[in-house]
Design a protein around this motif. Structure first.
Motif, PDB file in Angstrom:
ATOM      1  N   LYS A  96       0.857  -1.308  -0.107  1.00  0.00           N
ATOM      2  CA  LYS A  96      -0.054   0.257   0.006  1.00  0.00           C
ATOM      3  C   LYS A  96       0.772   1.074   0.072  1.00  0.00           C
ATOM      4  O   LYS A  96       0.544   2.092  -0.655  1.00  0.00           O
ATOM      5  N   ALA A  97       1.924   1.365   0.809  1.00  0.00           N
ATOM      6  CA  ALA A  97       2.870   2.408   0.836  1.00  0.00           C
ATOM      7  C   ALA A  97       3.548   2.574  -0.556  1.00  0.00           C
ATOM      8  O   ALA A  97       3.906   3.873  -0.898  1.00  0.00           O
ATOM      9  N   LEU A  98       3.835   1.402  -1.205  1.00  0.00           N
ATOM     10  CA  LEU A  98       4.676   1.660  -2.409  1.00  0.00           C
ATOM     11  C   LEU A  98       3.507   1.921  -3.681  1.00  0.00           C
ATOM     12  O   LEU A  98       3.931   2.723  -4.595  1.00  0.00           O
ATOM     13  N   TYR A  99       2.582   1.205  -3.954  1.00  0.00           N
ATOM     14  CA  TYR A  99       1.748   1.507  -4.923  1.00  0.00           C
ATOM     15  C   TYR A  99       0.266   1.572  -4.638  1.00  0.00           C
ATOM     16  O   TYR A  99      -0.478   1.571  -5.550  1.00  0.00           O
ATOM     17  N   GLU A 104      -2.069  -2.820  -3.254  1.00  0.00           N
ATOM     18  CA  GLU A 104      -2.421  -3.440  -1.835  1.00  0.00           C
ATOM     19  C   GLU A 104      -3.526  -4.426  -2.078  1.00  0.00           C
ATOM     20  O   GLU A 104      -3.322  -5.682  -1.564  1.00  0.00           O
ATOM     21  N   LEU A 105      -4.541  -4.148  -2.839  1.00  0.00           N
ATOM     22  CA  LEU A 105      -5.573  -4.878  -2.960  1.00  0.00           C
ATOM     23  C   LEU A 105      -5.082  -6.396  -3.823  1.00  0.00           C
ATOM     24  O   LEU A 105      -5.579  -7.655  -3.823  1.00  0.00           O
ATOM     25  N   ILE A 106      -4.174  -5.989  -4.941  1.00  0.00           N
ATOM     26  CA  ILE A 106      -3.918  -6.874  -5.710  1.00  0.00           C
ATOM     27  C   ILE A 106      -2.814  -8.037  -4.843  1.00  0.00           C
ATOM     28  O   ILE A 106      -3.237  -9.257  -4.902  1.00  0.00           O
ATOM     29  N   ILE A 107      -2.111  -7.587  -4.066  1.00  0.00           N
ATOM     30  CA  ILE A 107      -1.392  -8.207  -3.096  1.00  0.00           C
ATOM     31  C   ILE A 107      -2.045  -9.341  -2.148  1.00  0.00           C
ATOM     32  O   ILE A 107      -2.105 -10.358  -1.792  1.00  0.00           O
ATOM     33  N   GLU A 108      -3.168  -8.462  -1.678  1.00  0.00           N
ATOM     34  CA  GLU A 108      -4.159  -9.153  -0.851  1.00  0.00           C
ATOM     35  C   GLU A 108      -4.773 -10.110  -1.483  1.00  0.00           C
ATOM     36  O   GLU A 108      -4.996 -11.278  -0.710  1.00  0.00           O
ATOM     37  N   GLU A 109      -5.438  -9.897  -2.583  1.00  0.00           N
ATOM     38  CA  GLU A 109      -5.915 -11.259  -3.452  1.00  0.00           C
ATOM     39  C   GLU A 109      -4.935 -12.529  -3.507  1.00  0.00           C
ATOM     40  O   GLU A 109      -5.505 -13.553  -3.255  1.00  0.00           O
ATOM     41  N   LEU A 110      -3.761 -12.035  -4.146  1.00  0.00           N
ATOM     42  CA  LEU A 110      -2.750 -13.301  -4.047  1.00  0.00           C
ATOM     43  C   LEU A 110      -2.591 -14.011  -3.161  1.00  0.00           C
ATOM     44  O   LEU A 110      -2.219 -15.020  -3.163  1.00  0.00           O
ATOM     45  N   LEU A 111      -2.527 -13.238  -2.016  1.00  0.00           N
ATOM     46  CA  LEU A 111      -1.849 -13.846  -0.739  1.00  0.00           C
ATOM     47  C   LEU A 111      -3.199 -14.658  -0.265  1.00  0.00           C
ATOM     48  O   LEU A 111      -2.821 -15.825   0.331  1.00  0.00           O
ATOM     49  N   GLU A 143      -6.329   0.173 -15.434  1.00  0.00           N
ATOM     50  CA  GLU A 143      -5.580   0.827 -14.445  1.00  0.00           C
ATOM     51  C   GLU A 143      -4.860  -0.496 -13.520  1.00  0.00           C
ATOM     52  O   GLU A 143      -3.776  -0.248 -13.116  1.00  0.00           O
ATOM     53  N   VAL A 144      -5.799  -1.325 -13.239  1.00  0.00           N
ATOM     54  CA  VAL A 144      -5.476  -2.372 -12.375  1.00  0.00           C
ATOM     55  C   VAL A 144      -4.174  -3.131 -13.378  1.00  0.00           C
ATOM     56  O   VAL A 144      -3.293  -3.353 -12.486  1.00  0.00           O
ATOM     57  N   SER A 145      -4.541  -3.079 -14.385  1.00  0.00           N
ATOM     58  CA  SER A 145      -3.292  -3.919 -15.198  1.00  0.00           C
ATOM     59  C   SER A 145      -2.212  -3.359 -15.018  1.00  0.00           C
ATOM     60  O   SER A 145      -0.971  -3.772 -15.062  1.00  0.00           O
ATOM     61  N   ASN A 146      -2.077  -1.880 -15.332  1.00  0.00           N
ATOM     62  CA  ASN A 146      -0.946  -1.157 -15.148  1.00  0.00           C
ATOM     63  C   ASN A 146      -0.160  -1.499 -13.801  1.00  0.00           C
ATOM     64  O   ASN A 146       0.950  -1.627 -13.854  1.00  0.00           O
ATOM     65  N   THR A 147      -0.961  -1.373 -12.841  1.00  0.00           N
ATOM     66  CA  THR A 147      -0.139  -1.577 -11.400  1.00  0.00           C
ATOM     67  C   THR A 147       0.309  -3.225 -11.348  1.00  0.00           C
ATOM     68  O   THR A 147       1.130  -3.344 -10.852  1.00  0.00           O
ATOM     69  N   GLN A 150       3.522  -3.251 -12.985  1.00  0.00           N
ATOM     70  CA  GLN A 150       4.575  -2.812 -12.365  1.00  0.00           C
ATOM     71  C   GLN A 150       5.085  -3.378 -11.206  1.00  0.00           C
ATOM     72  O   GLN A 150       6.332  -3.594 -10.941  1.00  0.00           O
ATOM     73  N   LEU A 151       3.957  -4.104 -10.543  1.00  0.00           N
ATOM     74  CA  LEU A 151       4.425  -5.043  -9.682  1.00  0.00           C
ATOM     75  C   LEU A 151       5.310  -6.127 -10.266  1.00  0.00           C
ATOM     76  O   LEU A 151       6.184  -6.618  -9.352  1.00  0.00           O
ATOM     77  N   ALA A 152       5.016  -6.439 -11.320  1.00  0.00           N
ATOM     78  CA  ALA A 152       5.720  -7.708 -12.017  1.00  0.00           C
ATOM     79  C   ALA A 152       7.023  -7.092 -12.351  1.00  0.00           C
ATOM     80  O   ALA A 152       8.248  -7.684 -12.368  1.00  0.00           O
ATOM     81  N   ASP A 153       7.323  -5.985 -12.962  1.00  0.00           N
ATOM     82  CA  ASP A 153       8.647  -5.313 -13.229  1.00  0.00           C
ATOM     83  C   ASP A 153       9.594  -5.372 -12.263  1.00  0.00           C
ATOM     84  O   ASP A 153      10.591  -5.451 -12.144  1.00  0.00           O
ATOM     85  N   THR A 154       8.900  -4.625 -10.778  1.00  0.00           N
ATOM     86  CA  THR A 154       9.861  -4.765  -9.598  1.00  0.00           C
ATOM     87  C   THR A 154       9.692  -5.907  -8.799  1.00  0.00           C
ATOM     88  O   THR A 154      10.294  -6.134  -7.838  1.00  0.00           O
TER      89      THR A 154
END
Lengths: 534, 205
Positions: A96-99, A104-111, A143-147, A150-154
């Protein structure tokens, strides 16, 4: 696996997945890798249940399978991965702090789901975001795809290993378990999808209020009958990358505490530059020249080149040895020394524990023995300037808790006690292991106490939930103040007091778990980096 | 000779000063029981960190706990079949998404059928019992009430009612025996024949 770790894993699995999954998981952790039939036989659960439990565990990356010789498939659980479940809130908050909220929601769903396809993640996150936004506006998939990209790039999310289809498709009967492989370069490759759409807002009539009867669940409308474009490409959260980030954070804040803000910014710039060039378990970063560092400082910082050089020299000369100088070309080549940094952080943790548990004089003795490596009883008293009786008492207290150990140096081959030197010494690795074990025990105690408190007040909690539901439904149908007052009085004042106390206690216990986990992270990183070096 | 110097007197094999305390000094008492469960500490623990990030993570943690329980991955323990199927249970079930992979789905479907058929059988038996009771008069009503009373007591989990449970089993056996002798098969006395004519309409299966 120590008993404390197994108990903690059992509590975490039980809280998150229920008792059946817990039974299977703990059995696998205890006994190592086992085939399916043996698991069914040893745990006494039905084959059906075991299969379901294993499905859940494999989906969440807690259990791996492997085909052994003679076609037997064995399942193995990873205890360390189960312990990561304690850290989920920290991962989500960091994203959440970074993106922002989307990340935050993407990582939450994945976890929460273990593995998901990109299209499924994007759809779910868009729906969730649409609900929080005001009426009329929706969240676009793009927008969600872009984020996500970004997460995949980093590298915060990575692809899961995929089914490997060999060249010759008919090689007889299919293997008992699919063989999953992943190419290094494919791991962060985002598939080319054109996800067009907007988030759907869930209609309020679909939401379940507690206790409302629902005769028939409306069937999920299968809106898109077409096949999912990226079927078979599953993504998972890359926990190692998060750990790298936490480690960097810890180093930067340590430098800021020890020196000043500017030096911590310099270290942060150095770490950012070496994020992608250094692997997560390297002992050093790549050497960075002073010119490069100067160029990559954040824009707001306008310090001159000489000042930067002075700072770098200061950092390199610091006894903590976070930054080292590895050469003179390019204005001076500097590296960040992860091994030493983690060792310093672990030592600081140990010192702080001793100070809070035994007092500052004990901490002084501990630091003294740490610095001088080996000291006799008499020397400790002299150097620390503490009276003999007290020094002896403190040393024995620390010895009994295994923070300090004794080293025997015999003068004669018969090891006679009267002719042997006994030296006090600190072995950081073993003290760190001991403290880590204690941390696991603490978290176990915290979780058990929280469950006990909740169980004690279960009746009261249920009652308050019912009252809240009644209030909500009465308010929805329009009620007066007097009616609401009457309903609220169903919970008496002492009961309200009890609920307040319960809530406060549970919050405290939860917050403690999160903070003990920070210590666990530091100690585990230190132990891991030291073991790799050996 | 030299070895007898210390006869009668305790002597240590090593230099006692090196260990840190002198001779004859008062040593702490020998401990004969395990340490207390919650010992007093000299130094109280440091208070927890507070701040925005800590509060947010706390809220996240509690939310995640709740969310996990509602996900299809949370497999609940299959509970034993209750004695009496509660009406409210049908409406208080929480629905979870379908997640089971394809090869396990079929087994699940079989399982539910079995359970539902068992419930149906129990209902049927109860209906038959009640219809029988109407004909038999007060005595069986008392028996029925006693049976239901004992059932409720056992549901509350009191172990004193083991005897009642056994009695209940005995009652059930007796009653079930009577049910097995479905009226048309067994002619025993005038009463049965009279009742069976009345009940035949409802008890056809």
């Amino acid at each position: 696996m120590t008993q404390a770790e197994i108990k903690l894993c059992s509590l975490l699995l039980q809280e998150h997945f229920g008792e059946i999954v817990e039974k299977i998981g703990v059995h696998l952790i205890r006994t190592g890798s086992q085939p399916l039939r043996v698991i069914v036989h040893d745990t006494g659960t039905s084959l059906d249940q075991v299969k379901k439990a294993l499905c859940v565990l494999i989906q969440h990356n807690l259990v791996m399978y492997q085909v052994h010789k003679r076609g037997v498939v064995e399942y193995e659980a990873h205890c360390s991965r189960v312990l990561r479940m304690l850290r989920y809130p920290r991962y989500i908050y960091t994203t959440k702090a970074l993106y922002g909220d989307t990340g935050e929601l993407i990582i939450e769903e994945l976890l929460l789901n273990g593995k998901m396809t990109m299209s499924a993640v994007v759809k779910k996150v868009a729906d969730r975001l649409t609900e929080t936004v005001e009426d009329g506006k929706t969240m676009d998939y793009a927008e969600v795809s872009n984020t996500f990209m970004q997460l995949a790039d980093t590298r915060f999310v990575q692809r899961c290993p995929m089914v490997h289809t060999p060249e010759n498709s008919d090689t007889g009967p299919p293997p008992p378990a699919p063989n999953l492989v992943i190419n290094e370069k494919d791991m962060y490759l985002v598939p080319k999808l054109s996800l067009i759409g907007k988030g759907k807002r869930r209609r309020s009539s679909d939401e379940d209020a507690a206790g409302e009867p629902k005769a028939k669940r409306p069937k999920h409308p299968t809106d898109n009958k077409e096949p999912i474009p990226d079927d078979g490409i599953y993504w998972q959260a890359n926990l190692d990358r998060f750990h790298q980030h936490f480690r960097d954070q810890a180093i930067v804040s340590a430098v800021a505490n020890r020196m000043d803000q500017t030096s911590s910014e310099i270290v942060r710039a150095m770490l950012r530059m070496s994020e992608v060039t250094t692997s997560s378990d390297a002992p050093f970063t790549q050497p960075l020249s002073s010119n490069e560092i100067f160029r990559s400082l954040p824009v707001g910082y306008n310090i001159s080149k000489q000042v930067l050089d002075q700072y770098l020299t200061l950092l390199a000369d610091d006894p903590l040895e976070f930054v080292g100088k590895s050469g003179d070309s390019g204005g001076g080549m500097y590296v960040i020394n992860f091994c030493k940094a983690l060792a310093s952080l672990a030592t600081a943790t140990l010192e702080s524990v001793i100070q809070e548990r035994f007092g500052s004089r004990c901490a002084r003795i501990f630091r003294l023995v740490l610095q001088k490596k080996h000291l006799e009883q008499k020397q400790v008293e002299d150097f620390a300037m503490i009276p003999a009786k007290e020094a002896k008492d403190m040393l024995y207290k620390m010895l009994s808790e295994n923070f300090i150990s004794l080293q025997e140096i015999p003068k004669t081959p018969d090891h006679a006690p009267s002719r042997t030197f006994y030296l006090y010494t600190v072995n950081i690795l073993s003290a760190a292991r001991m403290l880590l074990h204690r941390c696991y025990k603490s978290v176990t105690n915290l979780i058990e106490r929280r469950q006990f408190e909740t169980k004690e007040n279960k009746r009261l909690l249920e009652k308050s939930q019912r009252v809240e539901a009644i209030i909500a439904s009465v308010q929805a149908t329009g009620a007066e103040e007097a009616q609401l007052q009457e309903i609220e009085e169903m919970i008496t004042a002492p009961e309200r007091q009890q609920l307040e106390t319960l809530k406060r206690n549970v919050n405290k216990l939860d917050a403690s778990e999160i903070q003990v986990d920070e210590t666990i992270f530091l100690l585990e990183s230190y132990i891991e980096s030291t073991m790799k070096r050996q | 000779m030299a070895g007898n110097k210390g006869r009668g007197r305790a002597s240590y094999t090593f230099n006692i000063e090196a260990v840190g305390f002198g001779r004859g000094e008062k040593l702490p008492d020998v401990v004969v029981k395990p340490p207390p469960l919650f010992p007093d500490t000299d130094y109280k623990p440091v208070p927890l960190k507070t701040g925005e990030s800590e509060d947010y993570m706390l809220a996240l943690k509690q939310e995640l706990r709740g969310t996990m329980k509602r996900k299809p991955y949370f497999i609940e323990k299959p509970e034993e079949k209750p004695d009496i199927e509660r009406y409210s249970k049908k409406y208080m079930q929480t629905y979870k998404e379908e997640w089971i992979p394809a090869d396990l789905k079929s087994k699940n479907a079989q399982g539910t059928d079995k359970v539902s058929s068992l419930i149906n059988a129990a209902d049927v038996l109860k209906k038959i019992e009640e219809l029988e009771k109407k004909g038999d008069g007060e005595k069986s009503d008392e028996e029925n009430e006693e049976k239901e009373g004992s059932k409720e007591k056992s549901k509350d989990g009191e172990d004193e009612d083991n005897e009642d449970a056994e009695q209940e089993d005995d009652d059930e056996e007796e009653l079930e025996e009577e049910n097995d002798y479905v009226n048309s098969y067994f002619e025993d006395g005038d009463d049965f024949g009279v009742d069976s004519d009345d009940n035949m309409d409802e008890a056809t299966y």
